[in-house]
Design a protein around this motif. Structure first.
Motif, PDB file in Angstrom:
ATOM      1  N   ARG A   1       4.165  36.688 -31.421  1.00 29.48           N
ATOM      2  CA  ARG A   1       5.355  37.787 -31.848  1.00 29.48           C
ATOM      3  C   ARG A   1       5.144  38.698 -31.055  1.00 29.48           C
TER       4      ARG A   1
ATOM      5  N   ASN B   1       5.899  37.946 -27.185  1.00 31.17           N
ATOM      6  CA  ASN B   1       7.339  37.793 -27.215  1.00 31.17           C
ATOM      7  C   ASN B   1       7.725  39.187 -27.065  1.00 31.17           C
ATOM      8  N   ARG B   2       7.498  39.997 -27.986  1.00 32.45           N
ATOM      9  CA  ARG B   2       8.212  41.647 -27.940  1.00 32.45           C
ATOM     10  C   ARG B   2       7.539  42.413 -26.663  1.00 32.45           C
TER      11      ARG B   2
ATOM     12  N   GLU C   1      11.172  39.696 -24.708  1.00 29.15           N
ATOM     13  CA  GLU C   1      12.576  40.063 -25.247  1.00 29.15           C
ATOM     14  C   GLU C   1      13.524  40.884 -24.389  1.00 29.15           C
ATOM     15  N   HIS C   2      12.931  41.898 -23.559  1.00 30.92           N
ATOM     16  CA  HIS C   2      13.610  42.562 -22.710  1.00 30.92           C
ATOM     17  C   HIS C   2      14.279  41.956 -21.559  1.00 30.92           C
TER      18      HIS C   2
ATOM     19  N   ARG D   1      14.960  38.815 -20.978  1.00 31.47           N
ATOM     20  CA  ARG D   1      15.701  37.696 -21.593  1.00 31.47           C
ATOM     21  C   ARG D   1      16.985  38.446 -22.023  1.00 31.47           C
ATOM     22  N   SER D   2      17.046  39.908 -22.500  1.00 31.94           N
ATOM     23  CA  SER D   2      18.184  40.592 -22.829  1.00 31.94           C
ATOM     24  C   SER D   2      19.091  40.909 -21.402  1.00 31.94           C
TER      25      SER D   2
END
Length: 71
Positions: free
Chosen positions: A3, A6-7, A11-12, A14-15
């Motif tokens: 987690r 991923n964070r 995450e970013h 992928r955004s």
């Protein structure tokens, strides 16, 4: 633990529709261009006839690039 990874790393990027390495390359080039714009602006501040539009052209180009990401 996954987690947190991923964070921090996934995450970013992928955004904005990139993987980590694509995002790394984009950010590195972006940083280099910001340094170039800052250098041109500094030289222009000292000698106004040099680099009259260089910094603003770089900033406009960067704005266009960032405004079109993730669309």
């Amino acid at each position: 633990m996954t987690r947190i990874i991923n964070r921090l790393f996934i995450e970013h990027p992928r955004s904005v529709d990139e993987n980590y390495f694509e995002h790394f390359g984009f950010a590195l080039r972006f940083s280099a261009l910001l340094f170039a714009a800052a250098g041109a602006a500094l030289v222009h501040a000292l000698i106004p006839c040099l680099f009259e539009k260089t910094a603003s052209k770089i900033i406009k180009r960067l704005h266009t690039r960032i405004a079109n990401r993730g669309n």
